[in-house]
Design a protein around this motif. Structure first.
Motif, PDB file in Angstrom:
ATOM      1  N   ASP A  42       0.809  -1.223   0.000  1.00  0.00           N
ATOM      2  CA  ASP A  42       0.000   0.000   0.000  1.00  0.00           C
ATOM      3  C   ASP A  42       0.842   1.274   0.000  1.00  0.00           C
ATOM      4  O   ASP A  42       0.317   2.374   0.085  1.00  0.00           O
ATOM      5  N   GLY A  43       2.172   1.133  -0.090  1.00  0.00           N
ATOM      6  CA  GLY A  43       3.069   2.290  -0.157  1.00  0.00           C
ATOM      7  C   GLY A  43       3.546   2.790   1.189  1.00  0.00           C
ATOM      8  O   GLY A  43       4.371   3.690   1.259  1.00  0.00           O
ATOM      9  N   THR A  44       3.064   2.192   2.283  1.00  0.00           N
ATOM     10  CA  THR A  44       3.484   2.631   3.612  1.00  0.00           C
ATOM     11  C   THR A  44       4.786   1.943   4.012  1.00  0.00           C
ATOM     12  O   THR A  44       5.105   0.861   3.520  1.00  0.00           O
ATOM     13  N   PRO A  45       5.547   2.568   4.920  1.00  0.00           N
ATOM     14  CA  PRO A  45       6.806   1.967   5.349  1.00  0.00           C
ATOM     15  C   PRO A  45       6.605   0.686   6.154  1.00  0.00           C
ATOM     16  O   PRO A  45       5.687   0.603   6.973  1.00  0.00           O
ATOM     17  N   GLU A  46       7.436  -0.289   5.896  1.00  0.00           N
ATOM     18  CA  GLU A  46       7.504  -1.474   6.744  1.00  0.00           C
ATOM     19  C   GLU A  46       8.061  -1.006   8.089  1.00  0.00           C
ATOM     20  O   GLU A  46       9.123  -0.396   8.130  1.00  0.00           O
ATOM     21  N   PRO A  47       7.348  -1.233   9.208  1.00  0.00           N
ATOM     22  CA  PRO A  47       7.800  -0.673  10.484  1.00  0.00           C
ATOM     23  C   PRO A  47       9.050  -1.333  11.072  1.00  0.00           C
ATOM     24  O   PRO A  47       9.847  -0.666  11.735  1.00  0.00           O
ATOM     25  N   ASP A  48       9.266  -2.626  10.841  1.00  0.00           N
ATOM     26  CA  ASP A  48      10.441  -3.307  11.370  1.00  0.00           C
ATOM     27  C   ASP A  48      11.650  -2.951  10.503  1.00  0.00           C
ATOM     28  O   ASP A  48      11.625  -3.176   9.284  1.00  0.00           O
ATOM     29  N   PHE A  49      12.712  -2.405  11.100  1.00  0.00           N
ATOM     30  CA  PHE A  49      13.838  -1.895  10.312  1.00  0.00           C
ATOM     31  C   PHE A  49      14.500  -2.975   9.470  1.00  0.00           C
ATOM     32  O   PHE A  49      14.754  -2.772   8.276  1.00  0.00           O
ATOM     33  N   GLN A  50      14.781  -4.139  10.034  1.00  0.00           N
ATOM     34  CA  GLN A  50      15.427  -5.196   9.266  1.00  0.00           C
ATOM     35  C   GLN A  50      14.550  -5.623   8.087  1.00  0.00           C
ATOM     36  O   GLN A  50      15.038  -5.792   6.967  1.00  0.00           O
ATOM     37  N   ALA A  51      13.257  -5.763   8.318  1.00  0.00           N
ATOM     38  CA  ALA A  51      12.333  -6.122   7.240  1.00  0.00           C
ATOM     39  C   ALA A  51      12.253  -5.000   6.205  1.00  0.00           C
ATOM     40  O   ALA A  51      12.137  -5.261   5.005  1.00  0.00           O
ATOM     41  N   GLN A  52      12.336  -3.739   6.660  1.00  0.00           N
ATOM     42  CA  GLN A  52      12.316  -2.598   5.743  1.00  0.00           C
ATOM     43  C   GLN A  52      13.530  -2.632   4.811  1.00  0.00           C
ATOM     44  O   GLN A  52      13.403  -2.401   3.601  1.00  0.00           O
ATOM     45  N   VAL A  53      14.699  -2.941   5.359  1.00  0.00           N
ATOM     46  CA  VAL A  53      15.914  -3.024   4.540  1.00  0.00           C
ATOM     47  C   VAL A  53      15.789  -4.149   3.516  1.00  0.00           C
ATOM     48  O   VAL A  53      16.056  -3.967   2.326  1.00  0.00           O
TER      49      VAL A  53
END
Length: 132
Positions: A42-53
């Protein structure tokens, strides 16, 4: 004048259209990839940093793949970090997994204060593979 060709991965057109930029642009044998972030569907940031990377690298792989490239074609990497000192421990294993063999691409890491709700962004320049 060199012609520019826009490249878009499948299922990501709305994100680029909403902000008015191309996922990547091919010019000659070079591919310039816009910054990729760890955005969910949906275009929102993944909140978990490792998962975001990991998701940012997954999104980058999709753009490279749409152009017929892989991480082996990447020449130059620029990454943006909201807290580099604390984040490198998480980022480096993911980066090494994808860019693990020498010669490595060039890499510039930049500390920033704002990434539109994200904490990591990666952009690259790649050389298009020769066609046979």
């Amino acid at each position: 004048m060199t012609q520019r060709t826009a490249i878009f991965p499948p299922n990501r057109h709305a994100l680029y259209e909403a902000h008015g930029y191309s996922a990547a642009v091919r010019s000659g044998d070079l591919l310039f990839v816009s910054g990729q972030v760890g955005s969910r569907a949906d275009g929102t940031p993944e909140p978990d940093f490792q998962a975001q990377v990991k998701l940012a690298f997954t999104n980058l792989a999709a753009v490279l793949g749409a152009a017929g490239c892989t991480f082996e074609d990447v020449l130059d990497v620029t990454t943006f970090h909201t807290d580099p000192q604390k984040q490198f421990e998480t980022i480096m294993p993911v980066k090494q997994q994808l860019f693990g063999e020498k010669p490595y691409p060039t890499w510039t890491a930049v500390g920033v204060t704002w990434l539109a709700g994200f904490d990591f962004e990666i952009k690259v320049i790649a050389r298009m593979p020769a066609t046979t």
